[in-house]
Write an enzyme that holds these catalytic residues in place. Structure first.
Site, mmCIF file in Angstrom:
data_model
loop_
_atom_site.group_PDB
_atom_site.id
_atom_site.type_symbol
_atom_site.label_atom_id
_atom_site.label_comp_id
_atom_site.label_asym_id
_atom_site.label_seq_id
_atom_site.Cartn_x
_atom_site.Cartn_y
_atom_site.Cartn_z
ATOM 1 N NE ARG A 298 33.777 10.808 78.341
ATOM 2 C CZ ARG A 298 34.944 11.071 78.922
ATOM 3 N NH1 ARG A 298 35.684 10.071 79.385
ATOM 4 N NH2 ARG A 298 35.374 12.305 79.054
ATOM 5 C CE LYS B 172 29.982 20.905 82.802
ATOM 6 N NZ LYS B 172 31.324 20.340 82.724
HETATM 7 N N1 BES Z 1 30.839 19.632 78.066
HETATM 8 C C1 BES Z 1 31.946 19.289 78.884
HETATM 9 C C2 BES Z 1 33.285 19.691 78.254
HETATM 10 C C3 BES Z 1 33.504 21.171 78.060
HETATM 11 C C4 BES Z 1 34.192 21.897 79.001
HETATM 12 C C5 BES Z 1 33.084 21.808 76.914
HETATM 13 C C6 BES Z 1 34.402 23.252 78.815
HETATM 14 C C7 BES Z 1 33.295 23.161 76.717
HETATM 15 C C8 BES Z 1 33.964 23.886 77.669
HETATM 16 C C9 BES Z 1 31.981 17.781 79.125
HETATM 17 O O1 BES Z 1 30.754 17.160 79.166
HETATM 18 C C10 BES Z 1 32.621 17.544 80.440
HETATM 19 O O2 BES Z 1 32.070 17.946 81.417
HETATM 20 N N2 BES Z 1 33.768 16.886 80.441
HETATM 21 C C11 BES Z 1 34.480 16.589 81.623
HETATM 22 C C12 BES Z 1 34.927 15.146 81.572
HETATM 23 C C13 BES Z 1 35.496 14.631 82.851
HETATM 24 C C14 BES Z 1 34.392 14.515 83.887
HETATM 25 C C15 BES Z 1 36.121 13.290 82.602
HETATM 26 C C16 BES Z 1 35.679 17.531 81.705
HETATM 27 O O3 BES Z 1 36.255 17.842 80.683
HETATM 28 O O4 BES Z 1 35.971 17.981 82.821
HETATM 29 MN MN MN Z 2 29.864 17.233 81.066
#
Ligand code: BES
Ligand code: MN
Ligand code: ZN
Length: 510
Positions: free
Chosen positions: A358, A284
């Site tokens: 997931r 990230k």
């Molecule tokens: N933990 C994150 C989602 C999240 C984002 C929770 C902001 C709380 C606040 C999750 O693991 C994630 O990174 N999801 C990605 C998925 C994508 C790579 C398909 C996302 O939402 O960007």
């Molecule tokens: Mn994630």
């Protein structure tokens, strides 16, 4: 936690630091809510006018402090806004009372004892006011050395309200007592879930979380089983292992089993427990990882709900599955392009290591499915897309059964947890087709929250009723506190899960 009592005492003679009353928004300015008659009388019936002079309107969440009338033992009256006056012949709704009680409790940080003279027309009102007080009084300062010093120096500082008496409550009435006891059990466990979410990830890794669950299970007569890396490897939990592979702190799968001898139904709750989500090799960017300690909020909610169900002795079997891992990049981390063999036997091509929730949920959902519960609910801070869709206060509900989705939504509404039903469009499934494996862990970018739900569905056993709660928005409050919701971990979904368990116990879940 704040100590709660039901009291028949009259406001004037009550020894307390403050008396809380309700003020509504009337047609011609603020109006004093029922429950505060004695207080109004002591102001010669002019309290509404006094409040208006002080600038109070009765708007929701507004807090106005004024000196108590002469003759009162308590020095201060705290008037909390309830919003619009209810229609004739109906009372204030539950969530309005909960929020007002919470806002008042928050404003009373540092006080030892407060009396709440809010409108209580029935036992359920006492329950929601109690919930609001206990949730609103929450604070997390385990890591604030400066706050500890201030408390030691001043005796109290801004410690949460220590004691609350609900005036107009009926201490000898069984229904009132039960409502208060339920509120205390739920709020105490919910606050524990908040603590877990707020605990920094260097202290709360999968092993530490599992240890907390083990200790609580022992205390409440819940059976607990912890699968460590060795057991996960032996069992073939490729999803949980793949996500945890990059971390120096190994993953865990915790199974909590609460059973009631009188249970007719069984539920499985599955929680995403990423103790820190850096994104892994698909790292990230800065600005997106500061709050990622909250990525175990689903597991914390599941844990709290199972313990609350046990404390309440609900006549239903509830199994909680906590899928715990830390998502980190390293030489041993899963790479984009790797294929994982999941617990269900399906293979997943990991195209983005940041879509890790997931993967751990898939294994836990399959493990839960093997026991054939009547229904499964998973809870996860799963996608930023759901946050974009619903904002930061509402979670999304998806399900493989329309009636079940509606039942969960209703349970959420009754609990004061904003939620909204989301669809599962079939056409989004093919975006996850993988040239190499059975499925890829990402698909189309548009509708990303729905894509994630479709992925999870592949790992739910045939014929099992299932709902998925994406709590990415409301799990962690990055803004200021409001109502009974503090900054940081919120405990979202705990109350929905407890309510669903109650409905199942009562045979009202279909
Ligand atoms: N933990 C994150 C989602 C999240 C984002 C929770 C902001 C709380 C606040 C999750 O693991 C994630 O990174 N999801 C990605 C998925 C994508 C790579 C398909 C996302 O939402 O960007
Ligand atoms: Mn994630
Ligand atoms: Zn995540």
């Amino acid at each position: 936690m704040t100590a709660l009592t039901l009291s028949t005492a009259a406001a004037p003679g009550l020894r307390a630091d403050a008396i809380v009353i309700g003020v509504a928004k009337g047609a011609n300015g603020p109006s004093v809510a029922p429950g505060a008659e004695a207080v109004d009388k002591a102001y010669d019936g002019r309290l509404a006018g006094v409040l208006e002079t002080l600038g109070a309107s009765g708007a929701e969440g507004e807090v106005t402090k004024l000196p108590a009338p002469s003759g009162f033992k308590a020095p201060v009256v705290v008037a909390v806004g309830l919003g619009a006056e209810p229609e004739k012949d109906s009372g204030f709704d539950a969530e309005t009372l909960r929020r007002a009680a919470g806002a008042a409790a928050r404003a009373l940080a540092g006080a030892k004892k407060a009396a709440f003279a809010l409108p209580l027309t029935e036992a359920a009102d006492a329950g929601v006011v109690a919930e609001g007080v206990l949730l609103g009084a929450y604070s997390f300062d385990a890591y604030k050395e400066s706050a500890k010093e201030a408390k030691a120096a001043k005796g109290n500082g801004k410690a949460p309200l220590a004691e609350a008496a609900l005036l107009g409550g009926k201490p000898r009435d069984k229904a009132y007592k039960a409502a208060i006891e339920r509120a205390a059990a739920v709020a105490e466990e919910l606050n524990r879930a908040r603590d877990l979410v707020n605990t920094p990830p260097n202290d709360l890794n999968p092993e530490a979380f599992a240890a907390v669950a083990q200790a609580a299970a022992k205390e409440h007569g819940i059976k607990v089983q912890v699968l460590d890396e060795k057991a996960l490897t032996k069992g073939g939990y490729g999803g949980i292992l793949g996500v945890g592979a990059g971390s120096a702190s190994g993953p865990r799968l915790v199974k909590l089993s609460y059973t009631s001898p009188r249970a007719k139904k069984s539920l499985a709750f599955v929680g995403k427990g990423i103790t820190y989500d850096s994104g892994g090799i698909s790292l990230k960017p800065a600005g997106h990882n500061e709050t990622m300690k909250c990525d175990m909020a689903g597991a914390a909610a599941v844990f709290a709900a199972v313990v609350a169900a046990a404390r309440l002795g609900l006549e239903v079997n509830v199994t909680g599955w906590l899928a715990l891992a830390e998502n980190m990049p390293s030489g041993s981390a899963t790479r984009p392009g790797d294929v994982l063999r999941m617990y269900s036997g399906k293979t997943v091509e990991v195209l983005n290591t940041d879509a890790e929730g997931r993967l751990v949920l898939a294994d836990a959902l399959w493990a839960a499915s093997l026991e054939k519960p009547d229904a499964i609910i998973d809870v996860a801070t799963l996608t930023g897309a759901m946050m974009v869709a619903l904002g930061s206060r509402t979670y999304g509900i998806m399900a493989n059964d329309d009636a079940f989705r509606s039942a969960v939504h209703e349970a959420a509404e009754e609990s004061g947890e904003p939620a909204w039903p989301m669809p599962m469009p079939e056409h989004l499934r093919k975006g996850m087709d993988s040239p190499t494996a059975d499925i890829a862990n990402i698909g189309e970018r548009m509708g990303g929250g729905l894509v994630a739900g479709l992925f999870l569905r592949e790992f739910v056993g045939e014929g099992i009723t299932w709902a998925h709660l994406d709590i990415a928005g409301p799990a962690f409050n990055e803004g200021g506190p409001f109502g009974y919701t503090p900054k940081g971990g919120t405990g979202t979904a705990v109350r929905t899960l407890v309510r669903v368990a109650e409905l199942a116990a009562a045979g009202e879940l279909g």
